[in-house]
Design an enzyme around this catalytic site. Sequence first.
Site, PDB file in Angstrom:
ATOM      1  N   TYR A 120       0.855  -1.189   0.000  1.00 17.74           N
ATOM      2  CA  TYR A 120       0.000   0.000   0.000  1.00 17.74           C
ATOM      3  C   TYR A 120       0.885   1.231   0.000  1.00 17.74           C
ATOM      4  O   TYR A 120       1.840   1.318   0.782  1.00 17.74           O
ATOM      5  CB  TYR A 120      -0.897   0.006   1.246  1.00 17.74           C
ATOM      6  CG  TYR A 120      -1.799   1.219   1.350  1.00 17.74           C
ATOM      7  CD1 TYR A 120      -2.863   1.395   0.469  1.00 17.74           C
ATOM      8  CD2 TYR A 120      -1.578   2.194   2.315  1.00 17.74           C
ATOM      9  CE1 TYR A 120      -3.689   2.512   0.564  1.00 17.74           C
ATOM     10  CE2 TYR A 120      -2.400   3.307   2.418  1.00 17.74           C
ATOM     11  CZ  TYR A 120      -3.459   3.462   1.534  1.00 17.74           C
ATOM     12  OH  TYR A 120      -4.279   4.565   1.633  1.00 17.74           O
ATOM     13  N   ASP A 215       9.230   2.928  -0.234  1.00 19.63           N
ATOM     14  CA  ASP A 215       8.182   3.550   0.555  1.00 19.63           C
ATOM     15  C   ASP A 215       8.428   3.155   2.009  1.00 19.63           C
ATOM     16  O   ASP A 215       8.075   2.054   2.433  1.00 19.63           O
ATOM     17  CB  ASP A 215       6.813   3.082   0.057  1.00 19.63           C
ATOM     18  CG  ASP A 215       5.680   3.692   0.885  1.00 19.63           C
ATOM     19  OD1 ASP A 215       5.965   4.296   1.935  1.00 19.63           O
ATOM     20  OD2 ASP A 215       4.520   3.538   0.475  1.00 19.63           O
ATOM     21  N   LYS A 243       4.065   9.119   8.630  1.00 18.01           N
ATOM     22  CA  LYS A 243       3.731   8.545   9.933  1.00 18.01           C
ATOM     23  C   LYS A 243       4.637   9.050  11.081  1.00 18.01           C
ATOM     24  O   LYS A 243       4.389  10.119  11.598  1.00 18.01           O
ATOM     25  CB  LYS A 243       3.677   7.014   9.832  1.00 18.01           C
ATOM     26  CG  LYS A 243       2.550   6.618   8.837  1.00 18.01           C
ATOM     27  CD  LYS A 243       2.056   5.212   8.906  1.00 18.01           C
ATOM     28  CE  LYS A 243       0.737   5.117   8.137  1.00 18.01           C
ATOM     29  NZ  LYS A 243       0.739   4.295   6.952  1.00 18.01           N
TER      30      LYS A 243
END
Length: 403
Positions: A120, A215, A243
């Site tokens: 994702y 990522d 995050k």
Amino acid sequence: MRAFRNVGDDPFFVARGKGARIWDVDGNEYIDYVGSWGPAILGHAPKVVLQAVRDAATRGLSFGIPNPLEVEMAELICDWIPSINKVRMVNSGTEATMSCIRLARAFTGRDKLIKFDGCYHGHADALLVKAGSGALTHGQPSSAGVPPAFADLTISLPFNNAELLRKAFQENKNEIAAVIVEPVPANAGLYLPRENFLSILREQCTSSDALLIFDEVITGFRVARGGAQELYGVKPDLTALGKIIGGGLPVGAFGGRAEIMDQLSPDGPVYQAGTLSGNPIAMAAGLAQLRELERIDGWKSLEESGAQLEAAASEAIRSAKVDVTFHRLGSMFCLFFAPPPVFDLASAQRSDLEKFNRFFHGCLKRGIYFAPSQFETGFISTAHTAEDIERTAAVVSEILKAL
Ligand SMILES: *Cc1c(COP(=O)(O)O)cnc(C)c1O
């Protein structure tokens, strides 16, 4: 994302959090292993971060003018992650990966993109092809509303399969702009790269003049100070961050080799901007969190807590004699209700979701909050104590035996 639909219930609403614990609006207390899906690596409401936010807020909320905190953040990132020579702040992980891809396409003059099933990378059009996380959980890994002409430029391959990777490069000779990958896939449960898979990716990209994009929105600052690239010793061309870097506020960042980053406007032809990017409060929160993590050598204690949980979970699994696979890397973990090996999306999808459902609710009822999906990763924070983990393991053991 937050719905409990696939575990057959309504979500609870959280009123507050402190350390490893959260309290819902009805006053129930939970030990939290979601941690805002990763950012809360020091636990909830850590003092140092709250103080930094307060201090920054009294000086003004947003200016749209360069501020010293974004420079400090850029210096920290370039120092901790040596593959990053230049970095740009954005507001989310989605923006970071999306910008990496535009940059890679401009830099290489190519359009096609390789990603991996179950990884994702946020909700940009090009990346919602066989995606993980909420898209997978709620049965929409390839989203409606993405024109086929966009999705056709994205090739999604099984993770950990070097053969199919080579084949894809052969079949699309001189057309692949970039490979984007979660170096440790953590959005379809958690599984690890096989030995050499990341270096094979690196070699393949280099020999094909394609860019390698890591990522590290989840793994960055979590699996090691310098992220998965430090842990596995593989250097990407571009890295997406998010995050943890925001300390709980909405932040993302992307960076990499200077000659690539120089393509960004205003120096280069690739447009990218954001009204709130580099926001002083978000920078203050992120800096405070990262510096505290370093000050307390958080990675060492996270590994210790992770090892404690792993040992206790393994014992619980052995004595309950259940067919599950437990994965852990540092403070990230996942319990698949499937026999080993789990190494890609297809093997993760063999999981018994009905069993997961019962496990999830059993834990929740006893005050342990794991993510409401088989296809998510659990996160330990530095606020989780040995007693918290002991209690968690006791509950897990009880539930597994009763399944
Ligand atoms: C969460 C996540 C994103 C998206 O970040 P947002 O801030 O939610 O847009 C991208 N990549 C990975 C690996 C993620 O886990």
